[in-house]
Design a protein around this motif. Structure first.
Motif, PDB file in Angstrom:
ATOM      1  N   ARG A   1      38.902  55.702  46.127  1.00 54.99           N
ATOM      2  CA  ARG A   1      38.659  55.260  44.744  1.00 54.99           C
ATOM      3  C   ARG A   1      39.713  54.247  44.303  1.00 54.99           C
ATOM      4  NH1 ARG A   1      37.410  60.816  44.389  1.00 54.99           N
ATOM      5  NH2 ARG A   1      35.199  61.196  43.941  1.00 54.99           N
ATOM      6  N   ARG A   2      40.952  54.446  44.737  1.00 54.21           N
ATOM      7  CA  ARG A   2      41.993  53.482  44.395  1.00 54.21           C
ATOM      8  C   ARG A   2      41.676  52.123  45.037  1.00 54.21           C
ATOM      9  NH1 ARG A   2      46.146  56.247  45.731  1.00 54.21           N
ATOM     10  NH2 ARG A   2      46.721  56.911  43.635  1.00 54.21           N
ATOM     11  N   PHE A   3      41.147  52.150  46.228  1.00 59.43           N
ATOM     12  CA  PHE A   3      40.754  50.912  46.910  1.00 59.43           C
ATOM     13  C   PHE A   3      39.625  50.218  46.152  1.00 59.43           C
ATOM     14  CE2 PHE A   3      38.129  49.050  50.487  1.00 59.43           C
ATOM     15  CZ  PHE A   3      38.881  47.890  50.576  1.00 59.43           C
ATOM     16  N   GLU A   4      38.628  50.999  45.725  1.00 59.15           N
ATOM     17  CA  GLU A   4      37.522  50.421  44.953  1.00 59.15           C
ATOM     18  C   GLU A   4      38.028  49.860  43.634  1.00 59.15           C
ATOM     19  OE1 GLU A   4      34.450  49.975  45.957  1.00 59.15           O
ATOM     20  OE2 GLU A   4      34.980  50.847  47.900  1.00 59.15           O
ATOM     21  N   GLN A   5      38.944  50.573  42.989  1.00 58.31           N
ATOM     22  CA  GLN A   5      39.503  50.084  41.728  1.00 58.31           C
ATOM     23  C   GLN A   5      40.268  48.786  41.942  1.00 58.31           C
ATOM     24  OE1 GLN A   5      42.605  52.475  40.101  1.00 58.31           O
ATOM     25  NE2 GLN A   5      42.565  51.493  38.094  1.00 58.31           N
ATOM     26  N   THR A   6      41.034  48.705  43.023  1.00 53.93           N
ATOM     27  CA  THR A   6      41.794  47.487  43.303  1.00 53.93           C
ATOM     28  C   THR A   6      40.862  46.309  43.519  1.00 53.93           C
ATOM     29  OG1 THR A   6      43.580  48.782  44.310  1.00 53.93           O
ATOM     30  CG2 THR A   6      43.483  46.437  44.852  1.00 53.93           C
ATOM     31  N   LYS A   7      39.774  46.520  44.255  1.00 55.53           N
ATOM     32  CA  LYS A   7      38.818  45.431  44.482  1.00 55.53           C
ATOM     33  C   LYS A   7      38.228  44.954  43.164  1.00 55.53           C
ATOM     34  CE  LYS A   7      36.246  47.557  47.550  1.00 55.53           C
ATOM     35  NZ  LYS A   7      35.170  47.784  48.537  1.00 55.53           N
ATOM     36  N   LEU A   8      37.885  45.879  42.284  1.00 56.94           N
ATOM     37  CA  LEU A   8      37.311  45.496  40.994  1.00 56.94           C
ATOM     38  C   LEU A   8      38.339  44.771  40.132  1.00 56.94           C
ATOM     39  CD1 LEU A   8      35.276  48.738  40.208  1.00 56.94           C
ATOM     40  CD2 LEU A   8      34.327  46.481  40.714  1.00 56.94           C
ATOM     41  N   MET A   9      39.579  45.243  40.140  1.00 57.22           N
ATOM     42  CA  MET A   9      40.618  44.605  39.335  1.00 57.22           C
ATOM     43  C   MET A   9      40.922  43.198  39.839  1.00 57.22           C
ATOM     44  SD  MET A   9      43.199  47.844  38.772  1.00 57.22           S
ATOM     45  CE  MET A   9      44.442  46.846  37.957  1.00 57.22           C
ATOM     46  N   VAL A  10      40.981  43.025  41.151  1.00 58.84           N
ATOM     47  CA  VAL A  10      41.226  41.700  41.709  1.00 58.84           C
ATOM     48  C   VAL A  10      40.051  40.775  41.403  1.00 58.84           C
ATOM     49  CG1 VAL A  10      41.470  40.406  43.867  1.00 58.84           C
ATOM     50  CG2 VAL A  10      42.792  42.495  43.510  1.00 58.84           C
ATOM     51  N   ALA A  11      38.832  41.281  41.555  1.00 55.31           N
ATOM     52  CA  ALA A  11      37.657  40.465  41.236  1.00 55.31           C
ATOM     53  C   ALA A  11      37.631  40.081  39.762  1.00 55.31           C
ATOM     54  CB  ALA A  11      36.379  41.215  41.612  1.00 55.31           C
ATOM     55  N   ASN A  12      38.067  40.991  38.899  1.00 52.40           N
ATOM     56  CA  ASN A  12      38.098  40.681  37.467  1.00 52.40           C
ATOM     57  C   ASN A  12      39.148  39.617  37.164  1.00 52.40           C
ATOM     58  OD1 ASN A  12      37.330  41.324  34.617  1.00 52.40           O
ATOM     59  ND2 ASN A  12      39.476  41.916  34.502  1.00 52.40           N
ATOM     60  N   GLU A  13      40.322  39.716  37.790  1.00 51.93           N
ATOM     61  CA  GLU A  13      41.346  38.683  37.596  1.00 51.93           C
ATOM     62  C   GLU A  13      40.851  37.334  38.110  1.00 51.93           C
ATOM     63  OE1 GLU A  13      44.282  38.644  36.113  1.00 51.93           O
ATOM     64  OE2 GLU A  13      43.965  40.690  35.401  1.00 51.93           O
ATOM     65  N   LEU A  14      40.144  37.361  39.219  1.00 50.59           N
ATOM     66  CA  LEU A  14      39.556  36.139  39.769  1.00 50.59           C
ATOM     67  C   LEU A  14      38.573  35.533  38.774  1.00 50.59           C
ATOM     68  CD1 LEU A  14      38.194  35.850  43.383  1.00 50.59           C
ATOM     69  CD2 LEU A  14      36.784  35.145  41.480  1.00 50.59           C
ATOM     70  N   PHE A  15      37.723  36.380  38.197  1.00 49.94           N
ATOM     71  CA  PHE A  15      36.733  35.916  37.227  1.00 49.94           C
ATOM     72  C   PHE A  15      37.410  35.349  35.984  1.00 49.94           C
ATOM     73  CE2 PHE A  15      33.791  36.855  33.671  1.00 49.94           C
ATOM     74  CZ  PHE A  15      32.729  36.049  34.061  1.00 49.94           C
ATOM     75  N   GLN A  16      38.459  36.011  35.511  1.00 49.32           N
ATOM     76  CA  GLN A  16      39.169  35.528  34.334  1.00 49.32           C
ATOM     77  C   GLN A  16      39.870  34.199  34.621  1.00 49.32           C
ATOM     78  OE1 GLN A  16      38.859  36.806  31.341  1.00 49.32           O
ATOM     79  NE2 GLN A  16      37.578  38.460  32.141  1.00 49.32           N
ATOM     80  N   HIS A  17      40.383  34.035  35.831  1.00 48.14           N
ATOM     81  CA  HIS A  17      41.024  32.765  36.181  1.00 48.14           C
ATOM     82  C   HIS A  17      39.987  31.644  36.234  1.00 48.14           C
ATOM     83  CE1 HIS A  17      44.425  30.461  37.867  1.00 48.14           C
ATOM     84  NE2 HIS A  17      43.477  29.801  38.526  1.00 48.14           N
ATOM     85  N   ALA A  18      38.809  31.972  36.711  1.00 43.82           N
ATOM     86  CA  ALA A  18      37.734  30.963  36.712  1.00 43.82           C
ATOM     87  C   ALA A  18      37.403  30.534  35.288  1.00 43.82           C
ATOM     88  CB  ALA A  18      36.500  31.522  37.413  1.00 43.82           C
ATOM     89  N   ALA A  19      37.375  31.504  34.363  1.00 45.87           N
ATOM     90  CA  ALA A  19      37.096  31.166  32.958  1.00 45.87           C
ATOM     91  C   ALA A  19      38.218  30.309  32.380  1.00 45.87           C
ATOM     92  CB  ALA A  19      36.928  32.451  32.142  1.00 45.87           C
TER      93      ALA A  19
END
Length: 454
Positions: free
Chosen positions: A135-153
């Motif tokens: 679950r920590r691994f899944e959370q990390t993937k989601l958090m990194v993807a969210n930071e990536l998305f925010q950087h794109a914005a």
């Protein structure tokens, strides 16, 4: 269970460091994938891609793609996925056994003791621990993807800001050049006695203000461009990229969205990460309750041998006695962490609903405002300018009235540029609030602007 544990102990770290899922999330929400830059070969491929993108004026999508691949801060964050993946693999492996050797001499005899022990608690709780790390691994993937998305914005906002600054600078140059030429003409008229000193002073002030506005526009163009450059991670020769000389045209119609709150709750990656964190905290609480009394339990094989005597095999068990620490503090701490996670999920959902409503209202209002300037203000301003010029040429209006019209025209054009920029910013903010790109319908093809009066 022992067989499962042994199989898990053979697991290895995937070659992609678990980043493939993050790249897929980025592609689905941003339209571009993300990659890890591992070696010189990857760097050469990235340089070739950037070179190809910079051969022509950058689009917003080009800027986002370069930022996702080339920004070193993002690349550093991407490796959080690899760290979490390694922790997950490590959690699935059994603890190494302990070997002990003891040799003692008593009189003329030598006693040798050998023992091999392993942690029985870690074996029994391995599935729970591995589930927590998963679950920590899944959370990390989601958090990194969210930071990536925010950087794109952020990159999209910076792109539109930079292009608007370029467009504003170009118009400021036109106004300054026109004011300088007009000042030269009015100066000659004043010397010939055909213009009062008051009208000349007004023209001088207008030229001075136009020069100041040009300087401010130039400063803003440099600042916004450098901000975009930082977000894309460009430097050196790559920093001399080209940008369009004007913002994209307004879409023919705005996007029509239904239940925006439901979309935000379903799609936003930060909410998904908060949910996984809550589930992870629940699992950690369960593990803490399971091991609150017995946290150490070792089982071992023992073999004693002495001189002239046969070997004496046996076993040994060691466990922690909960005499002073009954685990109550650990359980209370885990319960507090779990309740924190639950409240974070609730607050994230509340914020997401509000941000979705606010962003959609801003998007629709910004569209209407930009359309109003394009279809109403600019055509009327141009008509007034043409009529004023005709009357000036016919000596029906004074130079002061012509000057006043020029001031109003410049203000209207700058407001039009700002309104169009605000629309594209609002669209980017709406996409960030909803967690993905807006759907594009055939009716949303852009229509050309009416143009700006010169």
């Amino acid at each position: 269970m022992i067989a499962v544990g042994l199989l898990a102990g053979c697991a290895s770290v995937p070659s992609d460091q678990g980043f493939g899922a993050v790249s897929a999330l980025a592609n689905a929400r941003v339209g571009h994938d993300a990659r890890l830059v591992r070696n010189e070969q990857d760097e050469r491929a990235l340089a070739a891609l950037i070179t190809g993108k910079l051969r022509s004026a950058l689009t917003a999508d080009d800027a986002v793609q370069i930022a996702l691949l080339n920004n070193r801060g993002l690349q550093s964050m991407y490796w959080n996925v690899g760290i979490a993946q390694a922790d997950l693999v490590q959690a699935g492996r059994l603890q190494n056994p302990s070997f002990a050797f003891q040799r003692t001499r008593e009189g003329g005899s030598v006693n040798i003791e050998r023992s091999l022990t392993f942690s029985l608690v870690s074996l029994l709780t391995a599935p729970i621990a591995q589930g927590i790390e998963n679950r920590r691994f899944e959370q990390t993937k989601l958090m990194v993807a969210n930071e990536l998305f925010q950087h794109a914005a952020k990159t999209r906002r910076a792109y539109f800001d930079a292009v608007a600054a370029i467009q504003g600078l170009a118009y400021a140059r036109q106004v300054a050049a026109s004011a300088e030429a007009s000042l030269e003409l009015t100066g000659r008229m004043a010397q010939a006695g055909n213009l009062s000193q008051l009208d000349l002073a007004r023209q001088q002030v207008f030229e001075a203000e136009a020069s100041a506005a040009l300087a401010r526009a130039g400063k803003r163009a440099v600042a916004t461009r450098e901000h975009l450059t930082r977000l894309m991670g460009l430097w050196g020769t790559f920093g001399s990229y080209l940008l369009p000389d004007r913002l994209p045209d307004l879409p023919a119609v705005p996007a029509e969205l239904g239940d925006i709150e439901r979309i935000a709750i379903r799609e936003r990656l930060d909410i998904q990460a908060a949910r996984v964190e809550a589930a992870q905290s629940a699992s950690s609480l369960g593990l803490t309750k399971t091991t609150r009394f017995v946290n150490v339990l070792d089982l071992g094989y023992v073999r004693n041998a002495g001189a002239g005597e046969g070997a004496a095999p046996g076993y040994a068990i060691s466990l922690e006695l909960p005499l002073f620490d009954w685990g109550g503090a650990r359980v209370a701490r885990s319960e507090a962490i779990y309740m924190q996670a639950v409240n974070k999920v609730a607050q994230a959902a509340t914020d997401a609903r509000s941000e979705a409503r606010e962003s959609y209202l801003d998007y629709r209002t910004s569209y209407d405002l930009a359309k109003h300037y394009r279809d109403r203000v600019i055509p009327l301003r141009k008509k007034i300018s043409d009529e004023t010029m005709l009357r000036y040429n016919g000596m029906l209006v004074s130079a002061f009235e012509l000057l006043a019209d020029a001031r109003e025209q410049a203000a209207a054009v700058n407001s039009t540029i700002d309104a169009l920029k605000e629309f594209w910013m609002a669209q980017t903010n709406l996409e960030a609030a909803l967690g993905g790109r807006l759907p594009v319908s055939p009716d949303q093809n852009t229509t050309p602007n009416q143009g700006t009066p010169q």
